[in-house]
Design an enzyme around this catalytic site. Structure first.
Site, PDB file in Angstrom:
ATOM      1  N   ASP A  40       0.903  -1.227  -0.011  1.00 16.41           N
ATOM      2  CA  ASP A  40      -0.004   0.168   0.167  1.00 16.41           C
ATOM      3  C   ASP A  40       0.758   1.254   0.136  1.00 16.41           C
ATOM      4  O   ASP A  40       2.009   1.195   0.147  1.00 16.41           O
ATOM      5  CB  ASP A  40      -0.693  -0.021   1.166  1.00 16.41           C
ATOM      6  CG  ASP A  40      -1.828   1.210   1.319  1.00 16.41           C
ATOM      7  OD1 ASP A  40      -2.239   1.695   0.382  1.00 16.41           O
ATOM      8  OD2 ASP A  40      -1.823   1.743   2.360  1.00 16.41           O
ATOM      9  N   SER A  41       0.133   2.478  -0.193  1.00 21.78           N
ATOM     10  CA  SER A  41       1.014   3.724  -0.101  1.00 21.78           C
ATOM     11  C   SER A  41       1.557   3.929   1.370  1.00 21.78           C
ATOM     12  O   SER A  41       2.295   4.731   1.466  1.00 21.78           O
ATOM     13  CB  SER A  41       0.207   4.880  -0.460  1.00 21.78           C
ATOM     14  OG  SER A  41      -0.799   4.928   0.569  1.00 21.78           O
ATOM     15  N   TYR A  67      -0.608   8.583  -2.070  1.00 22.35           N
ATOM     16  CA  TYR A  67      -0.666   8.121  -3.541  1.00 22.35           C
ATOM     17  C   TYR A  67      -1.938   9.092  -4.093  1.00 22.35           C
ATOM     18  O   TYR A  67      -2.020   9.320  -5.333  1.00 22.35           O
ATOM     19  CB  TYR A  67      -0.900   6.533  -3.765  1.00 22.35           C
ATOM     20  CG  TYR A  67       0.157   6.003  -3.680  1.00 22.35           C
ATOM     21  CD1 TYR A  67       1.533   6.293  -3.172  1.00 22.35           C
ATOM     22  CD2 TYR A  67       0.167   4.407  -4.194  1.00 22.35           C
ATOM     23  CE1 TYR A  67       2.622   5.614  -3.116  1.00 22.35           C
ATOM     24  CE2 TYR A  67       1.555   3.745  -3.945  1.00 22.35           C
ATOM     25  CZ  TYR A  67       2.575   4.068  -3.501  1.00 22.35           C
ATOM     26  OH  TYR A  67       3.747   3.291  -3.479  1.00 22.35           O
ATOM     27  N   GLY A  68      -2.938   9.103  -3.346  1.00 24.22           N
ATOM     28  CA  GLY A  68      -4.171   9.598  -4.083  1.00 24.22           C
ATOM     29  C   GLY A  68      -4.029  10.950  -4.519  1.00 24.22           C
ATOM     30  O   GLY A  68      -4.955  11.467  -5.346  1.00 24.22           O
ATOM     31  N   CYS A 125      -4.538  -1.442  -1.995  1.00 23.35           N
ATOM     32  CA  CYS A 125      -4.715   0.029  -2.042  1.00 23.35           C
ATOM     33  C   CYS A 125      -5.542   0.489  -3.027  1.00 23.35           C
ATOM     34  O   CYS A 125      -5.327  -0.113  -4.412  1.00 23.35           O
ATOM     35  CB  CYS A 125      -3.388   0.870  -2.291  1.00 23.35           C
ATOM     36  SG  CYS A 125      -3.227   2.377  -2.653  1.00 23.35           S
ATOM     37  N   ASN A 126      -6.832   1.105  -2.986  1.00 24.05           N
ATOM     38  CA  ASN A 126      -7.726   1.264  -4.129  1.00 24.05           C
ATOM     39  C   ASN A 126      -6.969   1.998  -5.057  1.00 24.05           C
ATOM     40  O   ASN A 126      -7.199   1.827  -6.315  1.00 24.05           O
ATOM     41  CB  ASN A 126      -8.728   2.029  -3.643  1.00 24.05           C
ATOM     42  CG  ASN A 126      -9.706   1.007  -2.516  1.00 24.05           C
ATOM     43  OD1 ASN A 126     -10.543   0.331  -2.859  1.00 24.05           O
ATOM     44  ND2 ASN A 126      -9.462   1.273  -1.344  1.00 24.05           N
ATOM     45  N   THR A 127      -6.201   3.229  -4.492  1.00 24.16           N
ATOM     46  CA  THR A 127      -5.606   4.002  -5.738  1.00 24.16           C
ATOM     47  C   THR A 127      -4.678   3.171  -6.712  1.00 24.16           C
ATOM     48  O   THR A 127      -4.698   3.135  -7.922  1.00 24.16           O
ATOM     49  CB  THR A 127      -4.889   5.053  -4.886  1.00 24.16           C
ATOM     50  OG1 THR A 127      -5.756   5.460  -3.940  1.00 24.16           O
ATOM     51  CG2 THR A 127      -4.533   6.110  -6.014  1.00 24.16           C
ATOM     52  N   GLU A 183      -1.453   8.690   8.276  1.00 19.37           N
ATOM     53  CA  GLU A 183      -0.231   8.427   8.473  1.00 19.37           C
ATOM     54  C   GLU A 183       0.492   8.644   9.386  1.00 19.37           C
ATOM     55  O   GLU A 183       1.490   8.510   9.932  1.00 19.37           O
ATOM     56  CB  GLU A 183       0.507   8.995   6.879  1.00 19.37           C
ATOM     57  CG  GLU A 183       0.098   8.173   5.698  1.00 19.37           C
ATOM     58  CD  GLU A 183       0.689   6.663   5.682  1.00 19.37           C
ATOM     59  OE1 GLU A 183       2.058   6.584   6.112  1.00 19.37           O
ATOM     60  OE2 GLU A 183       0.156   5.781   5.451  1.00 19.37           O
ATOM     61  N   CYS A 220     -11.049   3.902   0.567  1.00 20.23           N
ATOM     62  CA  CYS A 220      -9.760   3.819   0.776  1.00 20.23           C
ATOM     63  C   CYS A 220      -8.969   2.946   1.893  1.00 20.23           C
ATOM     64  O   CYS A 220      -9.830   2.843   2.881  1.00 20.23           O
ATOM     65  CB  CYS A 220      -9.008   5.235   1.106  1.00 20.23           C
ATOM     66  SG  CYS A 220      -7.431   5.512   1.713  1.00 20.23           S
ATOM     67  N   THR A 221      -8.124   2.131   1.625  1.00 21.99           N
ATOM     68  CA  THR A 221      -7.646   1.254   2.795  1.00 21.99           C
ATOM     69  C   THR A 221      -7.188   1.883   4.095  1.00 21.99           C
ATOM     70  O   THR A 221      -7.179   1.232   5.131  1.00 21.99           O
ATOM     71  CB  THR A 221      -6.734   0.352   2.654  1.00 21.99           C
ATOM     72  OG1 THR A 221      -5.690   0.941   1.865  1.00 21.99           O
ATOM     73  CG2 THR A 221      -7.357  -0.444   1.150  1.00 21.99           C
ATOM     74  N   HIS A 222      -7.066   3.248   4.286  1.00 21.22           N
ATOM     75  CA  HIS A 222      -6.510   4.002   5.247  1.00 21.22           C
ATOM     76  C   HIS A 222      -7.829   4.155   6.238  1.00 21.22           C
ATOM     77  O   HIS A 222      -7.750   4.209   7.436  1.00 21.22           O
ATOM     78  CB  HIS A 222      -6.062   5.117   5.040  1.00 21.22           C
ATOM     79  CG  HIS A 222      -4.526   5.381   4.645  1.00 21.22           C
ATOM     80  ND1 HIS A 222      -4.020   4.586   3.446  1.00 21.22           N
ATOM     81  CD2 HIS A 222      -3.333   5.831   5.257  1.00 21.22           C
ATOM     82  CE1 HIS A 222      -2.683   4.857   3.309  1.00 21.22           C
ATOM     83  NE2 HIS A 222      -2.384   5.368   4.487  1.00 21.22           N
TER      84      HIS A 222
HETATM   85  N1  DGL Z   1      -4.889   3.712   1.036  1.00 24.62           N
HETATM   86  C1  DGL Z   1      -4.700   3.860  -0.363  1.00 24.62           C
HETATM   87  C2  DGL Z   1      -6.112   3.734  -0.838  1.00 24.62           C
HETATM   88  O1  DGL Z   1      -6.873   2.664  -0.507  1.00 24.62           O
HETATM   89  C3  DGL Z   1      -4.336   5.237  -0.606  1.00 24.62           C
HETATM   90  C4  DGL Z   1      -4.212   6.487   0.278  1.00 24.62           C
HETATM   91  C5  DGL Z   1      -3.345   7.450  -0.160  1.00 24.62           C
HETATM   92  O2  DGL Z   1      -2.028   7.079  -0.304  1.00 24.62           O
HETATM   93  O3  DGL Z   1      -3.542   8.412  -0.639  1.00 24.62           O
HETATM   94  O4  DGL Z   1      -6.559   4.193  -1.908  1.00 24.62           O
END
Ligand code: DGL
Length: 262
Positions: free
Chosen positions: A16-17, A48-49, A79-81, A158, A189-191
């Site tokens: 993931d990011s 990453y978003g 990570c979805n992104t 984060e 988003c996994t966060h």
């Molecule tokens: N956790 C990531 C996701 O699921 C990205 C979050 C990020 O880095 O912007 O999209």
């Protein structure tokens, strides 16, 4: 390698990011307790978003190359992104191993009894890319989907304190206007499952959907189909790595992993 169980087929690489993928890792460990997992969070380059697809693709390819180079038998893009941008490319680059991605849990939200209005929280990149638009066209014909790009939220998570006033304020700003007006919320988003309690404080008692368990079940299916499941005699293990390779950062990863497993 030589010391490993003869039946050991390798480890599952998860990335993931940053810390968000630990929410998926928690579900993977629950679903697949005999597997060895190596988790890589790219916190040095998070979020990453806010990046361009080209940047996210380059980062994802480099992480995948290093995990596969070390012997990963499968990759989970937690990570979805990164899934939206890189899953297809990675599947083409590594045709001999399963590459599993995540996607916002819009499908289960649309199948729930109350699904008239569904709020989807995600990064701006995930919502903008074609993969999400196709998901919406496929599953949400009977629903109104309210897309809420939560710019800055993953970045604040984060920093390590889900209960911080800054996170509460941001959630209030993005979600407050929708309190009492939607049937469910998709954590795209996994966060975001790491601030589930804080989302509840703002949104009240609405169902929250995330893709962690579905991804873990899909990973089991894909490993089984490829005859790559670890034998039940194998003790599972988890190794956490970050591109910010400091004891403090790894302690934070461990804290979030523990939180994700509760
Ligand atoms: N956790 C990531 C996701 O699921 C990205 C979050 C990020 O880095 O912007 O999209």
């Amino acid at each position: 390698m030589a010391e490993q169980d003869a039946q050991d087929k390798g480890f599952v690489g998860v990335f993931d990011s940053g810390v968000g993928g630990l929410t998926v890792l928690g579900c993977l460990v629950a679903e697949l307790p005999h597997e060895r997992f190596v988790f890589f969070g790219d916190s040095a380059h998070a979020p990453y978003g806010d990046k361009t697809p080209e940047e996210v693709l380059a980062l994802s390819r480099s992480i995948a190359a290093s995990l596969v180079g070390e012997g990963a038998k499968a990759l989970v893009i937690a990570c979805n992104t990164a899934t939206s941008v890189a899953a297809q490319v990675l599947r083409e680059e590594y045709p001999s191993i399963p590459v599993i991605g995540v996607e916002p849990a819009l499908k289960p939200a649309t199948l729930a009894p109350r699904h008239r209005r569904i709020l989807v929280m995600a990064t701006a990149a995930t919502l903008r890319l074609g993969k999400f638009q196709r998901l919406e066209e496929r599953w949400a014909a009977d629903s109104e989907v309210i897309e809420v790009p939560c710019v800055g939220l993953a970045d604040l998570i984060e920093k390590g304190n889900p209960a911080s006033p800054a996170i509460h304020e941001l959630l209030e700003r993005y979600l407050g206007p929708w309190r009492g007006k939607v049937d469910s919320v998709v954590l795209g988003c996994t966060h975001y499952p790491l601030v589930r309690e804080q989302i509840r404080e703002v949104m009240g008692d609405v169902p929250l959907f995330d893709g962690g368990k579905g991804t873990a079940r899909e990973t089991r299916r894909r490993l089984k189909a490829a005859d790559l499941l670890a034998p039940e005699s194998q003790a599972g293990s988890v190794e956490l790595r970050s591109s910010i390779d400091t004891p403090e950062e790894l302690a934070l990863y461990q804290k979030f992993f523990n939180l994700a497993r509760r």
